[in-house]
Design an enzyme around this catalytic site. Sequence first.
Site, PDB file in Angstrom:
ATOM      1  N   ALA A 187     -27.913  10.195  -8.310  1.00 33.74           N
ATOM      2  CA  ALA A 187     -29.232   9.910  -9.317  1.00 33.74           C
ATOM      3  C   ALA A 187     -30.080  11.228  -9.175  1.00 33.74           C
ATOM      4  CB  ALA A 187     -29.651   8.852  -9.339  1.00 33.74           C
ATOM      5  N   ARG A 216     -20.747  -4.394  -2.785  1.00 37.15           N
ATOM      6  CA  ARG A 216     -22.027  -4.285  -2.908  1.00 37.15           C
ATOM      7  C   ARG A 216     -22.687  -5.394  -3.343  1.00 37.15           C
ATOM      8  NH1 ARG A 216     -21.998   0.232  -7.913  1.00 37.15           N
ATOM      9  NH2 ARG A 216     -24.010   0.485  -7.261  1.00 37.15           N
ATOM     10  N   ASP A 255     -23.391  12.181 -13.739  1.00 31.86           N
ATOM     11  CA  ASP A 255     -22.003  11.942 -13.253  1.00 31.86           C
ATOM     12  C   ASP A 255     -21.005  12.277 -14.319  1.00 31.86           C
ATOM     13  OD1 ASP A 255     -22.960  10.611 -11.164  1.00 31.86           O
ATOM     14  OD2 ASP A 255     -22.135   8.536 -11.645  1.00 31.86           O
ATOM     15  N   ARG A 303     -32.505  -0.578  -8.507  1.00 28.98           N
ATOM     16  CA  ARG A 303     -31.862  -0.170  -9.700  1.00 28.98           C
ATOM     17  C   ARG A 303     -32.248  -0.507 -10.923  1.00 28.98           C
ATOM     18  NH1 ARG A 303     -26.736   2.879  -9.935  1.00 28.98           N
ATOM     19  NH2 ARG A 303     -26.416   2.692  -7.599  1.00 28.98           N
TER      20      ARG A 303
HETATM   21  C1  LIG Z   1     -23.033   2.373  -4.469  1.00 31.57           C
HETATM   22  C2  LIG Z   1     -23.517   3.269  -4.931  1.00 31.57           C
HETATM   23  C3  LIG Z   1     -24.727   3.802  -4.147  1.00 31.57           C
HETATM   24  C4  LIG Z   1     -25.375   4.813  -4.754  1.00 31.57           C
HETATM   25  N1  LIG Z   1     -26.491   5.267  -4.196  1.00 31.57           N
HETATM   26  C5  LIG Z   1     -27.299   6.507  -4.665  1.00 31.57           C
HETATM   27  C6  LIG Z   1     -28.551   6.939  -3.859  1.00 31.57           C
HETATM   28  O1  LIG Z   1     -28.888   6.441  -2.727  1.00 31.57           O
HETATM   29  N2  LIG Z   1     -29.261   8.258  -4.242  1.00 31.57           N
HETATM   30  C7  LIG Z   1     -28.769   8.703  -5.565  1.00 31.57           C
HETATM   31  O2  LIG Z   1     -29.350   9.479  -5.992  1.00 31.57           O
HETATM   32  N3  LIG Z   1     -27.489   8.172  -6.106  1.00 31.57           N
HETATM   33  C8  LIG Z   1     -26.864   7.124  -5.671  1.00 31.57           C
HETATM   34  N4  LIG Z   1     -25.864   6.526  -6.373  1.00 31.57           N
HETATM   35  C9  LIG Z   1     -25.225   7.615  -7.721  1.00 31.57           C
HETATM   36  C10 LIG Z   1     -25.801   7.033  -8.837  1.00 31.57           C
HETATM   37  O3  LIG Z   1     -26.063   5.967  -8.961  1.00 31.57           O
HETATM   38  C11 LIG Z   1     -25.549   7.776  -9.912  1.00 31.57           C
HETATM   39  O4  LIG Z   1     -24.856   9.195  -9.689  1.00 31.57           O
HETATM   40  C12 LIG Z   1     -26.254   7.928 -11.217  1.00 31.57           C
HETATM   41  O5  LIG Z   1     -26.520   6.782 -11.560  1.00 31.57           O
HETATM   42  C13 LIG Z   1     -25.445   8.395 -12.493  1.00 31.57           C
HETATM   43  O6  LIG Z   1     -26.541   8.664 -13.688  1.00 31.57           O
HETATM   44  P1  LIG Z   1     -25.916   9.167 -14.928  1.00 31.57           P
HETATM   45  O7  LIG Z   1     -27.027   8.667 -16.079  1.00 31.57           O
HETATM   46  O8  LIG Z   1     -25.289  10.349 -14.780  1.00 31.57           O
HETATM   47  O9  LIG Z   1     -24.674   7.962 -15.070  1.00 31.57           O
HETATM   48  P2  LIG Z   1     -24.624   6.379 -15.548  1.00 31.57           P
HETATM   49  O10 LIG Z   1     -25.553   5.978 -14.839  1.00 31.57           O
HETATM   50  O11 LIG Z   1     -23.161   6.091 -15.253  1.00 31.57           O
HETATM   51  O12 LIG Z   1     -24.780   6.305 -17.084  1.00 31.57           O
HETATM   52  C14 LIG Z   1     -24.187   6.778 -18.081  1.00 31.57           C
HETATM   53  C15 LIG Z   1     -24.509   5.926 -19.494  1.00 31.57           C
HETATM   54  O13 LIG Z   1     -23.739   6.419 -20.361  1.00 31.57           O
HETATM   55  C16 LIG Z   1     -23.201   5.121 -21.178  1.00 31.57           C
HETATM   56  N5  LIG Z   1     -21.975   5.533 -21.880  1.00 31.57           N
HETATM   57  C17 LIG Z   1     -20.775   5.518 -21.120  1.00 31.57           C
HETATM   58  N6  LIG Z   1     -19.946   6.046 -22.016  1.00 31.57           N
HETATM   59  C18 LIG Z   1     -20.508   6.156 -23.261  1.00 31.57           C
HETATM   60  C19 LIG Z   1     -20.034   6.404 -24.727  1.00 31.57           C
HETATM   61  N7  LIG Z   1     -18.542   6.707 -24.811  1.00 31.57           N
HETATM   62  N8  LIG Z   1     -20.969   6.390 -25.369  1.00 31.57           N
HETATM   63  C20 LIG Z   1     -22.094   5.960 -25.380  1.00 31.57           C
HETATM   64  N9  LIG Z   1     -22.490   5.780 -24.115  1.00 31.57           N
HETATM   65  C21 LIG Z   1     -21.687   5.721 -23.149  1.00 31.57           C
HETATM   66  C22 LIG Z   1     -23.110   4.034 -20.178  1.00 31.57           C
HETATM   67  O14 LIG Z   1     -23.138   2.913 -20.681  1.00 31.57           O
HETATM   68  C23 LIG Z   1     -24.356   4.578 -19.242  1.00 31.57           C
HETATM   69  O15 LIG Z   1     -25.506   3.835 -19.734  1.00 31.57           O
HETATM   70  C24 LIG Z   1     -25.095   5.721  -5.860  1.00 31.57           C
HETATM   71  C25 LIG Z   1     -24.027   5.094  -6.579  1.00 31.57           C
HETATM   72  C26 LIG Z   1     -23.041   4.132  -5.978  1.00 31.57           C
HETATM   73  C27 LIG Z   1     -22.120   3.777  -6.802  1.00 31.57           C
END
Ligand SMILES: Cc1cc2nc3c(=O)[nH]c(=O)nc-3n(C[C@H](O)[C@H](O)[C@H](O)COP(=O)(O)OP(=O)(O)OC[C@H]3O[C@@H](n4cnc5c(N)ncnc54)[C@H](O)[C@@H]3O)c2cc1C
Length: 504
Positions: A368, A231, A355, A150
Site C-alpha cells: 500500500a 488472516r 499491485d 484496512r
Molecule cells: C496479508 C497482507 C498484509 C499486508 N500488509 C501490508 C502492510 O503492512 N503495509 C503495506 O503497505 N501493504 C500491505 N499489504 C499490501 C497492500 O494491501 C496492497 O499492496 C495494496 O492494497 C494494493 O493496493 P492497490 O490499490 O494497488 O490494489 P487493490 O487494493 O487490489 O485494489 C484494486 C481495485 O481494483 C478493482 N478492480 C480489479 N479489477 C477490476 C476491473 N477489471 N475493473 C474495475 N475494477 C477492478 C478491485 O475491486 C479493487 O478495488 C498487505 C497485503 C496482504 C495480503
Amino acid sequence: MVSKYPTSSAPGRYENVVHPDRQLLTGISVLIIGAGVGGIMSALECWRKGHTVRILERSHGPVETGQFKYPHILSGMLIYGPRGDFFTVGPSAVKAFRNWPQLAKENEELAYDPWVSYHKHTGEVVVKPSGMTWDGSRGVAPSRLYRHHRPKFYQMLLAQLAAIGVQVEWDHRVIDYYEDIEAGKGGCILDSGEKLEADLVIAADGLGTRSHKLVVGRKIEARSSGYAIYRTAYPVELALADPQVAERFKMLDNGHSVNEIWVGPDMHLIVWRSQDLMSWLITHKDDGTATESWHDRTSIEDVLTFTAKIPGWPDIMNRVIKTTPEGGITDWKLMWRDPQSQWASPGGRVVQVGDAAHTFVPSSGNGATQAIEDALCLASCLQLGGKSNIPLAVKVHVKLRNDRVSCCQYMGFVNQETYQHTNWDAVTQNPDAIKAKYGSWIWAHDAEKYAYENYGNVVLSIISGEPFENTNTPPGHVPRSWKIDELLALQKEGKTLELDGDWS
Ligand SMILES: Cc1cc2nc3c(=O)[nH]c(=O)nc-3n(C[C@H](O)[C@H](O)[C@H](O)COP(=O)(O)OP(=O)(O)OC[C@H]3O[C@@H](n4cnc5c(N)ncnc54)[C@H](O)[C@@H]3O)c2cc1C
C-alpha cells in the site's frame, strides 16, 4: 477551499472541511480503473495537481470487510463488530497527507501505534516490547507506527474523494485496455462493451489487472509465492472471554498495545490485541488450498491441524485461535509476479500503479505504501510534463519508481527469510538481528519532492542517452533484475539472500 460536496460514504462528514487548493488546471484527463488504495490516492493526487479525474470500480460499492455479526457475550443477541485486517502505512506514504488536512487529522486519530516484540514460535521472548524503531540515520526517524484497520483507512480515503466532488463509479468492470497513439488517447473496454477514453488511463486494478496484454504484449498471470496467510481480526471482547488469553494479552501500562511477531520453521505469526480488536495472521507454506478471496473461509480446526505440526507450539496460541468466530478466518494465497521493468503501454497512454504494476509479500510491509508513492510521483510527473508531453511524463515516472520498488519487493523476501529461516547464531549475538529491515532509504523518501527534483534529469538522460542513476534505493546498491525462483532456489540450498550496499 471548503468542500461543498455531500459524501455518499459518510454523509455530512465533510461539510465545512478544509481541503487543499487545487493547483493550476493542466487540461489532462485521467481515467483511473480500480478504487483500491492505489486508485483512490492517484485520483486525489491527480485532482490536486490540476488534472481532471474519473474513477471506475468493478464492485457494487465499498468492499464491506468491515463488519462482523456475532452473538453478544452476555445477552446472546446478534450484534455487529469490526472485522477485516490491518496494514501499516509507511512514513513515506504518510507524507502524502501533509497536503490533505483532513486526512492528516484522521490518519493521526484512526491509526494504532502498537509496540512490537519478537518471540520464538514457542512464545519465548527474544526482544521485549518497544516503540517502533526505524533503522538508519538519514533524516529524523518517525517516532510511531501507523497501523491501520484496512476498512477504516479505505473509508477515510473514499470520503475525502467524495469531498472534492469525485464520486467512484461503481459497477464498472474493465475487461481490456487499448491506446490510440495517433489520437493521443488511452482507453478501456467495459464488460458492457462500452469504450471509455482519456489522455491517460491509470490501471490501478490490482494483482489481477487486465492491462498486461497491452503493456507487455502478453497476459502475465500472478502465481503463488509459495506461501499463504491465515488472516483474521475480530472484536477483542471475544478473545478476552477466555481468561487465559485475557491475562496473556494485556495492554501495556503506558496504554500501548503489543504487536507480537513469532518466528518459526517456515512460518511466522503476528498476533496483536488492540484496544478494540484481536488480530492474528500466520504465514505458512501454501499447500494449494488457499485462495485469494475474502469470501472463502477456513475453519478453526484446519488452523489447529496446521499448528499441531509445529514442534513446541504453545497451548495459549491455540486458545487464541479458538476465540475466533467461526467463519472469520481467511486462508489468503500470497500471489506473486516477478518485478517487471515495463509499467506503461508502448505509446505511454496506459500506465499501471500499485499491485497492478508490482506485487509484494506482506513481510515487505510496503504494498500500500508503494501504491501511494506511485500516486504522488505520477501526478507530479504529469503536471511537470504538461498535456503535450504525457508519454514522456509517464516514461519519467516509471524510471523514477522502478528500481526503488524492485528493492522494496526484494526486502520482503529478506524479511520473510529472517522470520522463517532465522539465523539463531546471529540472533544470539545480537537479538535485534531478528527484526525486519526498514531502513532510512525507505522511510525517509519523499516521492513528490523526488519527482520535482529529478524530472529534468531523467528527461535529459532520455534525450542524451546518458544514464540516470536513482538515489531512492539503498546507497551503493546496483539495480539488477531478479526472479522469485532464484530466491526460492537459494533458500532451498540454505543460502542467505545478499544485500549489496547500505540497506539500513
Ligand atoms: C496479508 C497482507 C498484509 C499486508 N500488509 C501490508 C502492510 O503492512 N503495509 C503495506 O503497505 N501493504 C500491505 N499489504 C499490501 C497492500 O494491501 C496492497 O499492496 C495494496 O492494497 C494494493 O493496493 P492497490 O490499490 O494497488 O490494489 P487493490 O487494493 O487490489 O485494489 C484494486 C481495485 O481494483 C478493482 N478492480 C480489479 N479489477 C477490476 C476491473 N477489471 N475493473 C474495475 N475494477 C477492478 C478491485 O475491486 C479493487 O478495488 C498487505 C497485503 C496482504 C495480503
